[in-house]
Design an enzyme around this catalytic site. Sequence first.
Site, PDB file in Angstrom:
ATOM      1  N   ARG A  65       0.833  -1.213   0.000  1.00  0.00           N
ATOM      2  CA  ARG A  65       0.000   0.000   0.000  1.00  0.00           C
ATOM      3  C   ARG A  65       0.866   1.261   0.000  1.00  0.00           C
ATOM      4  O   ARG A  65       1.008   1.936  -1.006  1.00  0.00           O
ATOM      5  CB  ARG A  65      -0.960  -0.019   1.200  1.00  0.00           C
ATOM      6  CG  ARG A  65      -2.153   0.948   1.064  1.00  0.00           C
ATOM      7  CD  ARG A  65      -1.843   2.401   1.316  1.00  0.00           C
ATOM      8  NE  ARG A  65      -1.337   2.665   2.669  1.00  0.00           N
ATOM      9  CZ  ARG A  65      -0.977   3.866   3.086  1.00  0.00           C
ATOM     10  NH1 ARG A  65      -1.036   4.918   2.267  1.00  0.00           N
ATOM     11  NH2 ARG A  65      -0.484   4.039   4.304  1.00  0.00           N
ATOM     12  N   ASP A  66       1.480   1.562   1.120  1.00  0.00           N
ATOM     13  CA  ASP A  66       2.235   2.813   1.210  1.00  0.00           C
ATOM     14  C   ASP A  66       3.464   2.778   0.315  1.00  0.00           C
ATOM     15  O   ASP A  66       3.923   3.823  -0.143  1.00  0.00           O
ATOM     16  CB  ASP A  66       2.639   3.076   2.665  1.00  0.00           C
ATOM     17  CG  ASP A  66       2.965   4.541   2.913  1.00  0.00           C
ATOM     18  OD1 ASP A  66       2.309   5.404   2.309  1.00  0.00           O
ATOM     19  OD2 ASP A  66       3.877   4.823   3.709  1.00  0.00           O
ATOM     20  N   HIS A  87       5.488   4.665  12.349  1.00  0.00           N
ATOM     21  CA  HIS A  87       5.671   4.611  10.894  1.00  0.00           C
ATOM     22  C   HIS A  87       6.613   5.752  10.519  1.00  0.00           C
ATOM     23  O   HIS A  87       6.273   6.917  10.676  1.00  0.00           O
ATOM     24  CB  HIS A  87       4.300   4.792  10.229  1.00  0.00           C
ATOM     25  CG  HIS A  87       4.322   4.818   8.736  1.00  0.00           C
ATOM     26  ND1 HIS A  87       3.803   3.800   7.970  1.00  0.00           N
ATOM     27  CD2 HIS A  87       4.765   5.748   7.851  1.00  0.00           C
ATOM     28  CE1 HIS A  87       3.928   4.094   6.689  1.00  0.00           C
ATOM     29  NE2 HIS A  87       4.523   5.276   6.594  1.00  0.00           N
ATOM     30  N   CYS A 109       4.540   9.414   0.460  1.00  0.00           N
ATOM     31  CA  CYS A 109       3.200  10.009   0.483  1.00  0.00           C
ATOM     32  C   CYS A 109       2.995  10.869  -0.755  1.00  0.00           C
ATOM     33  O   CYS A 109       3.700  11.869  -0.938  1.00  0.00           O
ATOM     34  CB  CYS A 109       3.010  10.853   1.739  1.00  0.00           C
ATOM     35  SG  CYS A 109       1.400  11.696   1.812  1.00  0.00           S
ATOM     36  N   ASN A 115       9.624   5.024   2.571  1.00  0.00           N
ATOM     37  CA  ASN A 115       9.546   4.476   3.919  1.00  0.00           C
ATOM     38  C   ASN A 115      10.899   3.870   4.313  1.00  0.00           C
ATOM     39  O   ASN A 115      11.735   3.574   3.462  1.00  0.00           O
ATOM     40  CB  ASN A 115       8.513   3.344   3.953  1.00  0.00           C
ATOM     41  CG  ASN A 115       7.141   3.787   3.515  1.00  0.00           C
ATOM     42  OD1 ASN A 115       6.398   4.379   4.273  1.00  0.00           O
ATOM     43  ND2 ASN A 115       6.803   3.486   2.270  1.00  0.00           N
TER      44      ASN A 115
END
Length: 304
Positions: A17-18, A209, A242, A251
């Site tokens: 996802r991210d 996170h 993001c 990340n």
Amino acid sequence: MTSRHAAAIEIVEVAPRDGLQNEARILPTPVKAELVRRSLDAGVRRIEVTAFARPDRVPQMADAEALMALVRDDPRLSAIGLVLNRRGLDRAIAAGCDEVTVVVVASEGLAVRNQGVGTYDQVAAWHAIAPVARGAGLRTSVILAAAFGCPFDGEVPSGRVLDVAKAVLDDAPDELAIADTIGVGVPGQVVDLVSGLADLAPDLPLRAHFHNTRNTGYANAIAAVQSGVSVLDASAGGIGGCPFAPGATGNIATEDLLYLLHRSGYETGVDPEQVARTGTWVSDQLGLAQAPAQLGRAGWFSAS
């Protein structure tokens, strides 16, 4: 290497996802399913599989239901779906998610740009989602995004984050998380914020996170663990970021985080070298010159 710590650290794999949502290339659904399977094979159990968001806003997640249909029956998987509102929750329930994560952005500027509504409107959305999710038997998490800084509002004081957390905790989730969405935090801020959250809800599991935008993500992760955080998000290969925060790079990489944790004496139940192979593989699928992660290139260190 230090002696073993009693507490294990749980890893939530967020690459599907991210990780993928900020990459230019949109991967086919079967390739995404393979990413989930590879993560399970490495020992990860909680995986952020997808987001139930508007496809015009996040086209990388347009296949949410199709992807869930391919992976949801794997008994090893606790599938997490990101939801922003009641419609997203209804989709996540229908798709077979085991958990839902709701994002509440601590800064007003990014809140509006990310979801089109302000912070406390997002808190209200959480309160509408919470009883329905619990009634459906889903585990719930709330992530307090932009908890250290905002590309539009600048510094986000810990007092602001704690005020938002108090509002969220009026209907407490199963887990509360903090996110350094644009990678500006430093360990001292992490210690301060985690301490404040622990005072607010001493029995609530805390998750963190981090992004490595300014090379502080791993230092922040170890500071979080040493302050009592028991769950960390990471992305295989270090992919992602993001899409609504200018300059937010990837990340922290799952394999590099595992190296840090295992060499520091923490247990995770996840195979770092297998994750490193996955990080290299998914980076190839995305057409990246190389994975942002380091372990796949450097390899594990062994004195023998």
